[in-house]
Scaffold this active site. Structure first.
Site, mmCIF file in Angstrom:
data_model
loop_
_atom_site.group_PDB
_atom_site.id
_atom_site.type_symbol
_atom_site.label_atom_id
_atom_site.label_comp_id
_atom_site.label_asym_id
_atom_site.label_seq_id
_atom_site.Cartn_x
_atom_site.Cartn_y
_atom_site.Cartn_z
ATOM 1 N N SER A 406 -11.613 24.382 4.411
ATOM 2 C CA SER A 406 -11.878 25.262 5.554
ATOM 3 C C SER A 406 -10.924 26.450 5.577
ATOM 4 O O SER A 406 -11.040 27.323 6.437
ATOM 5 C CB SER A 406 -11.752 24.479 6.865
ATOM 6 O OG SER A 406 -10.453 23.958 6.973
ATOM 7 N N HIS A 427 -18.278 25.975 2.593
ATOM 8 C CA HIS A 427 -17.590 25.438 3.771
ATOM 9 C C HIS A 427 -18.613 24.994 4.799
ATOM 10 O O HIS A 427 -19.225 25.830 5.451
ATOM 11 C CB HIS A 427 -16.644 26.494 4.352
ATOM 12 C CG HIS A 427 -15.939 26.035 5.597
ATOM 13 N ND1 HIS A 427 -15.664 26.865 6.651
ATOM 14 C CD2 HIS A 427 -15.494 24.806 5.967
ATOM 15 C CE1 HIS A 427 -15.052 26.182 7.604
ATOM 16 N NE2 HIS A 427 -14.947 24.930 7.212
ATOM 17 N N GLU A 439 -20.525 28.532 5.263
ATOM 18 C CA GLU A 439 -19.815 29.719 4.743
ATOM 19 C C GLU A 439 -19.777 29.606 3.229
ATOM 20 O O GLU A 439 -19.249 28.627 2.686
ATOM 21 C CB GLU A 439 -18.396 29.792 5.316
ATOM 22 C CG GLU A 439 -18.334 30.272 6.759
ATOM 23 C CD GLU A 439 -16.898 30.359 7.287
ATOM 24 O OE1 GLU A 439 -16.069 29.535 6.912
ATOM 25 O OE2 GLU A 439 -16.622 31.264 8.104
ATOM 26 N N ASN A 477 -12.960 30.397 11.134
ATOM 27 C CA ASN A 477 -11.681 29.811 11.565
ATOM 28 C C ASN A 477 -10.612 30.880 11.759
ATOM 29 O O ASN A 477 -9.767 30.768 12.640
ATOM 30 C CB ASN A 477 -11.213 28.755 10.565
ATOM 31 C CG ASN A 477 -11.986 27.454 10.742
ATOM 32 O OD1 ASN A 477 -12.650 27.255 11.759
ATOM 33 N ND2 ASN A 477 -11.942 26.594 9.751
#
Ligand code: T1G
Length: 697
Positions: A406, A427, A439, A477
């Site tokens: 991540s 991801h 992702e 993130n």
């Protein structure tokens, strides 16, 4: 006749065939053709008209691309009224997806027939509007008020069988739409069947509309269109006449058409289709992926394996030993039994997915035939480098090696192999078989066909795939880290975490950031803060109250206590009284004098932090376009869809005002609130984020 509607006569029946691929949207050419066709049929003395769609579907609705532009005559409402008032029998034959204005055209016909596989619906509320061509007036007349309210406020698709049972259509029949439609029209003429305009049917029965309105509004979490549609259906029951009801529908439709939420939802509709279409991949052929390997059978690995199995891709899952592999198998079976219970898969499919299609192994040799491997082991670079060295040694040439990390650097992972061009980040978001976001993280040396394979796999797994460059946290993130920090800073400065959660649920999130932290586990953020601490810029403002919570063993829902206290069997939690103590301690340690925050300031700061970091992510090329960021936040972080995403929201708010606020905040904390260069450029040039989306098309 325009090319969009083909006119044909078969004896005393005129046939209007829509030819406007891909979905026979009711654009101006189609509307002109339908009007001309009805008028020609009447002038020629035809006794009936059959309307149907060529290609994959009956009309799938108004042409959404016309929204926001001046409507060209004939508008759809007038066209539907003209069809309904035609002095002959009008039959619509439905197949594919008769949606929105398409179903409204069918409802303005006198009789409706459909093939068994046809789907119907009035999904306008998902676009921030409501059925605006008579649907809120005609559907309740044929299906009843309750059924119409359910169909219109949910915007759901329903099948031909339900449509027949609810009275929306008159007949379901196997065959080609043209043939079954022609036969039905012939039968009606031979029977001397009357014209049967829905507008002449009795007004539907009223219900407690205020109660339905309030319930619908609450369910929409701030979305206006479903509740407004209730008022339009109410007009069908209570207006003095059908025409008065139509007038009320048009008034409410126009109100919504002019709303920011309509712009947000239309942006989301087109963006979720555009985000996975990258020009540079248009001519690139993906590699075949018949089977995937998954390394690590924890929550993420098992979720990824489940997603692959559900998409018909066979899986070889590797765990460190037999018992761990067995536990992984249990997790996968548990995930799949959920799908079985919900009727998403049959028992046979369940048996295949947990049988022949899944191999649980402990040796990397089992991976020798797989086409692509997704690593989902512990988030530690040394561990990952070891895993990728082993994959490189055991996987066949041409196999793609993907990491589900991540935030870790895919370039560094690729460097551990002899095939960096075959290495990519995929991801997934937990639970990986449920969350739609993927992702696709492209490293410096990743081959274009490997990128194309990532997107092709994402499409097969029914994900919304977004291309990301390599940075700490990629797109989602990294942006979340920024707006979470903004929330923490506000708490340190005097805002309550519970006030912030309330403000953000009022904005439309299902949960506020502190409740989300409790759900995901506060230890995850704690670990990330500890990981980043050695590299932290000395100018960065640090909060400690969340660490104090974790040091006390309070990780959120998983320990029963975090920012909230959770009681077994009860939904949600109550504020944890210890939190105030930790916040006060942190404020005392840092010499902070707490102050009041208004709800408006909380929302503004939270969103400005999100927009500012998002603008940096786009400006640095980590995200290709602003719409890419919007889709990440919508599909991975629960951003309210009716705002369109943070950058669409920013455009609607006005970038100059946002930049001005960021510059004001920067006076108190120049490091965190450093304005994004891209934001400054756009404001200076009088442009908006959507201009960048359009430039990419
Ligand atoms: N208008 C314009 N373009 C449309 C469109 C529409 N209604 N529907 C689809 N497209 C484009 C889409 O952007 C894509 O383009 C291509 O068609 C294939 O779509 C007065 C005002 C029909 C179930 O809300 O739900 O009627 O990316 O990739 O997965 O009351 O499209 O190829 O360039 O989605 O097979 C109401 C919206 C309108 C239906 C097909 N109707 N569309 O799904 O293909 S409002 C809707 C869908 C209205 C009236 C009001 C789906 C689909 P491109 P796709 P798909």
């Amino acid at each position: 006749m325009t090319h969009a509607i083909h006119y044909e006569r078969v004896d005393d029946i005129a046939i209007l065939k829509a030819q406007n691929p891909p979905v026979n949207a009711l654009g101006i050419d189609v509307r002109l053709g339908l009007l001309a066709g009805i008028e020609r049929a009447e002038a020629e003395g035809a006794r009936a008209v059959l309307i149907y769609g060529d290609g994959r579907t009956f009309f799938a609705g108004a042409d959404i691309r016309e929204f926001g532009k001046p409507m060209k005559d004939p508008g759809l409402p007038d066209l539907c009224n003209r069809i309904e008032s035609a002095d002959l029998i009008v039959v619509s034959a439905l197949h594919g997806t008769a949606l929105g204005g398409g179903l409204e055209v069918a409802l303005s016909s006198h009789y409706r027939i459909a093939v068994p596989s046809a789907k119907m619906g009035l999904p306008e509320v998902h676009l921030g509007i409501l059925p605006g061509a008579g649907g809120t007036q005609r559907l309740p007349r044929v299906a009843g008020t309750e059924a119409a309210l359910d169909m219109i406020t949910s915007g759901r698709h329903f099948g031909a069988a339900e449509a027949l049972e609810k009275g929306v259509i008159d007949r379901v029949q196997e065959g080609e739409p043209r043939e079954i439609g022609l036969a039905y029209a012939r039968e009606l003429l031979d029977q001397g069947a009357p014209r049967r305009p829905v507008c002449d049917m009795p007004a539907p029965a009223a219900v407690d509309f205020d109660a339905v309105y309030e319930k619908t509004l609450a369910k929409g979490r701030g979305q206006l269109s479903p509740a407004t549609a209730v008022r339009a259906v109410q007009a069908a029951c209570e207006a003095a006449s059908f025409l008065e009801g139509l007038r009320r529908e048009r008034e409410l439709f126009t109100e919504l058409m002019e709303s920011d939420q309509r712009q947000g939802l239309i942006h989301a509709f087109f963006s979720e289709r555009a985000v996975s279409k990258l020009p540079e991949l248009a001519d690139v052929t993906p590699r075949d992926v018949a089977s995937v390997g998954v390394i690590g059978g924890g929550t993420m690995g098992a979720g990824i394996a489940t997603a692959a199995l559900l998409a018909g891709v066979s899986v070889v899952l590797i765990e460190r030993d037999a018992s761990a592999a067995e536990a992984a198998g249990q997790r996968i079976s548990g995930n799949l039994s959920g799908a079985l219970k919900r009727g998403k898969i049959s028992q046979d499919q369940f048996d295949t997915m947990t049988g022949d299609a899944l191999e649980l192994a402990t040796e990397y040799g089992a991976l020798e035939q797989v086409d692509l491997v997704i690593e989902a082991v512990f988030e530690d670079m040394d561990v990952k480098r070891e895993v990728f060295k082993a994959l490189d040694a055991n996987c066949k040439p041409g196999a793609i090696l993907a990491s589900n990390t991540s935030y870790l650097d895919i370039n560094e992972i690729a460097a551990a192999t002899s095939r960096p061009r075959d290495v990519i980040g995929l991801h997934f978001f937990s639970p990986a078989h449920v969350m739609k976001l993927l992702e696709v993280v492209v490293a410096d040396q990743t081959d274009p066909d490997v990128v194309a394979t990532g997107f092709a796999l994402g499409k097969r797994l029914r994900k919304i795939s977004v291309r990301s460059g390599v940075c700490d946290g990629f797109i989602g993130n990294r942006i979340m880290n920024a707006y979470r920090k903004a929330a923490d800073y506000m708490v340190l400065d005097g805002a309550s975490p519970y006030q912030i959660d309330r403000v953000m649920t009022g904005f439309g999130f299902a949960m506020g950031p502190f409740a989300v932290g409790d759900l995901a586990g506060l230890d995850i953020g704690w670990a990330a803060r500890k990981r980043r601490a050695p590299h932290r810029d000395p100018r960065e403002r640090v909060v400690h109250f969340a660490d104090m919570l974790c040091e006390g063993g309070d990780f959120g829902q998983k320990t029963g206590k975090g920012f909230y206290v959770y009681e077994a069997g009860k939904r949600g939690g109550t504020p944890n009284p210890d939190v105030e103590k930790y916040i006060a301690q942190d404020q005392a340690d840092q010499g902070v004098s707490p102050r009041e925050f208004s709800d408006a300031e909380i929302l503004r700061r939270y969103m400005c932090a999100m927009v500012n970091e998002a603008a940096k992510v786009v400006g640095e090329g980590i995200a290709r376009r602003p719409l890419d960021v919007d889709m990440v936040l919508l599909f991975g972080y629960g951003f309210p869809r009716y705002h369109g995403g943070p950058l669409k929201w920013a455009d609607l708010q006005g970038l100059a005002g946002i930049l001005e606020d960021i510059e004001t905040y920067a006076k108190e904390d120049p490091y965190f609130w450093q304005p994004a260069p891209l934001l400054q450029t756009l404001v200076a040039e009088g442009r908006c984020f959507d201009d960048l989306n359009k430039a990419e098309k």
